[in-house]
Scaffold this active site. Structure first.
Site, mmCIF file in Angstrom:
data_model
loop_
_atom_site.group_PDB
_atom_site.id
_atom_site.type_symbol
_atom_site.label_atom_id
_atom_site.label_comp_id
_atom_site.label_asym_id
_atom_site.label_seq_id
_atom_site.Cartn_x
_atom_site.Cartn_y
_atom_site.Cartn_z
ATOM 1 C CE LYS A 1 34.581 -22.035 52.099
ATOM 2 N NZ LYS A 1 33.814 -22.578 53.256
ATOM 3 C CB SER B 1 30.300 -23.323 51.642
ATOM 4 O OG SER B 1 31.163 -23.166 52.746
ATOM 5 C CB SER C 1 31.476 -25.403 54.954
ATOM 6 O OG SER C 1 30.201 -24.973 54.583
HETATM 7 N N1 GLN Z 1 25.494 -25.781 54.765
HETATM 8 C C1 GLN Z 1 25.583 -24.904 55.875
HETATM 9 C C2 GLN Z 1 25.014 -23.554 55.517
HETATM 10 O O1 GLN Z 1 24.606 -23.387 54.432
HETATM 11 C C3 GLN Z 1 26.986 -24.806 56.378
HETATM 12 C C4 GLN Z 1 27.823 -23.810 55.677
HETATM 13 C C5 GLN Z 1 29.202 -23.662 56.269
HETATM 14 O O2 GLN Z 1 29.651 -24.461 57.096
HETATM 15 N N2 GLN Z 1 29.879 -22.609 55.860
HETATM 16 O O3 GLN Z 1 24.963 -22.664 56.294
#
Ligand code: GLN
Length: 502
Positions: free
Chosen positions: A76, A151, A175
């Site tokens: 990532k 994400s 994410s």
């Molecule tokens: N969807 C969550 C957010 O927008 C989690 C994001 C993540 O785990 N990086 O913060």
């Protein structure tokens, strides 16, 4: 390449395939899917082939090889890589190549893995659909009109589209698990502190954790083995022995294992019928394996999302202050008269004008929203009402988990309220997007490990998933339970139709 990690490692070890052949196949697969799926922000064609050749030479010369020698992996784009850009899918870091590898990347490389590229994500890991990426959105290999989740959407799509058997994501509030669920793969968020955060570009430092994503529990166990462990350079990593995860899986016995079902989550309004069915069927699978099902309620779960959406933006506003065009990141030299903020800049000193213009132009709107919310919540007069209050609720949330784990070995529930949603469906509605995290943020707030497992398809042919959670540092137990589920089901063998032929 839709094979599992262990199949590819076996091909490499037996000499049935060279690392160059495997890498070439990976690079071809990436080339084929990139125009539609856009899972990658960078592909390391030359570096990957060179690394593969080095593995092949070592093998030919009979030199001892590390465990993952020749295995292609994707990383990532929030994890630092010294030989590739690390953009966090933001214009702010579009041209940034870090001077060092994140510890988890260095460990994977030392284990012989070949990093073939960096994967797309929501900007600075803020989002649940990979649509906030400044590098274009990623599509779901199961249905290109839908999001792969986020994400770590690129990391999930990279596996689901058959480019790599293993990818590394990060999980601050879901994410790894939510995109794994949307893309029909297995994704593990380890215990906070299990893997080093050195070189993981910080979003919310008390929640961020890197973890493996692959087709099955076996794949993620192999990934975790290479990534986990204490790092003296990261004071939040925990000095706790790393067990043999594959041995834990092999030696599993589900008889008498107590599984706590999170009934409150499943019964909530708005949870898709296919998700409810998947959890109910999983209960049956575990019962048939000899486990015991217990009803569990985590009392403060209604406060998970509000607590997360105070703490995460507060930490983000602090962490992202370094991106100002001077210390780090994109520099907007002089404001042009076409800039929407030009009138405001005209009233400020040149240095401040540069900071403002760089941040205004470098960050996308979701990142700015988080910075503003976090700055507000941390400001004098509001700190106690928001941030401090959220920390107190976080303590109660952790205590719920501790109490639950006095009675049960693992928790079972959903990962997401629904299968993959359509592109564009939630992007203009931040609250709707935040509610995707309903079942995932608890594990981050409490720091416990959690895994997303494929658990079927809905009527539209989209993957649905279940989530298991375990006490702190009990990844072996979590993986064993997940492997138990996968020994009795075939959902982790499902592949998206369009990619089976290619
Ligand atoms: N969807 C969550 C957010 O927008 C989690 C994001 C993540 O785990 N990086 O913060």
């Amino acid at each position: 390449m839709l094979d599992s990690t262990s199949t590819i490692l076996e091909l490499l070890r037996s000499g049935d395939a060279t690392a160059r052949e495997v890498t070439e196949q990976t690079l071809r697969a990436i080339g084929a899917i990139q125009p539609t799926i856009n899972a990658y922000t960078h592909v390391a064609y030359e570096a990957a082939l060179n690394a593969a050749d080095a593995v092949d030479q070592d093998r030919k010369a009979g030199r001892p090889l590390p465990p993952l020698a020749g295995l292609p992996v994707a990383i990532k784009d929030v994890l630092c890589t010294s030989d590739m850009p690390t953009t966090c899918s933001s214009n702010m870091l579009r041209n940034f190549t870090p001077p060092y590898d994140a510890t988890v990347v260095a460990k994977l490389k030392r284990a012989g893995a070949i990093v073939v590229g960096k994967t797309n994500m929501d900007e600075f890991a803020m989002g649940a659909s990979t649509e906030t990426s400044a590098m274009g959105l990623t599509r779901n290999p199961w249905d290109e009109q839908r999001t792969p989740g986020g994400s770590s959407g690129g990391a999930a799509a990279a596996v689901a589209a058959g480019t790599v058997p293993l990818s590394i994501g990060t999980d601050t509030g879901g994410s790894i698990r939510q995109p794994a669920a949307f893309c029909g793969i297995t994704g593990l968020k380890p215990t906070y502190g299990r893997c080093s955060r050195l070189g993981l570009v910080a979003f919310a430092s008390s929640l961020d954790q890197a973890g493996p994503m692959g087709w099955s529990v076996d794949d993620v166990a192999i990934g975790l083995q290479a990534m986990a462990g204490y790092d003296p350079a990261d004071s939040t990593s925990v000095d706790h022995e790393v067990p043999d995860y594959q041995a834990a899986i092999a030696g599993r016995d589900m008889k008498g294992v107590r599984i706590g079902v999170l009934r409150d989550s499943i019964d909530q309004d708005g949870v898709a019928p296919a998700i409810r069915t998947a959890v109910a069927e999983a209960e049956k699978v575990f019962t048939d394996l000899g486990a015991e099902i217990v009803e569990v309620s985590l009392q403060h779960s209604p406060y998970w999302v509000p607590t997360y959406y105070v703490i995460a933006p507060c930490e983000a506003s602090s962490n992202l202050s370094r991106f100002d065009g001077a210390h780090y990141g994109y520099r907007h030299a002089a404001a042009s008269t076409e800039d929407s903020i030009a009138p405001m800049l005209a009233k400020t000193q040149p240095l401040e004008a540069m900071y403002r213009a760089s941040r205004a132009n470098g960050f996308g709107s979701e990142v700015k929203r988080r910075i503003m919310v976090g700055t507000y919540a941390l400001s004098e007069g509001y700190y106690d009402a928001y941030y401090n209050q959220a920390l107190k609720v976080r303590r109660l949330i952790s205590r719920d988990y501790e109490t639950a784990f006095e009675d049960v070995d693992v928790l079972l529930g959903p990962v997401t309220p629904s299968p993959a949603f359509g592109l564009g469906e939630n992007i203009d509605d931040p609250i709707a997007m935040y509610l995707c995290d309903l079942f995932t943020v608890g594990a981050n707030l409490a720091g416990v490990p959690a895994i997303s497992l494929p658990a079927g398809l809905d009527d539209d042919g989209l993957p649905v998933a279940i989530q298991l959670q375990a006490p702190v540092m009990q990844e072996a137990r979590l993986l064993a339970a997940g492997a138990g589920f996968q020994s009795a089901t075939t959902y982790h063998r499902m592949r998206p139709n369009d990619f089976v032929a290619s």
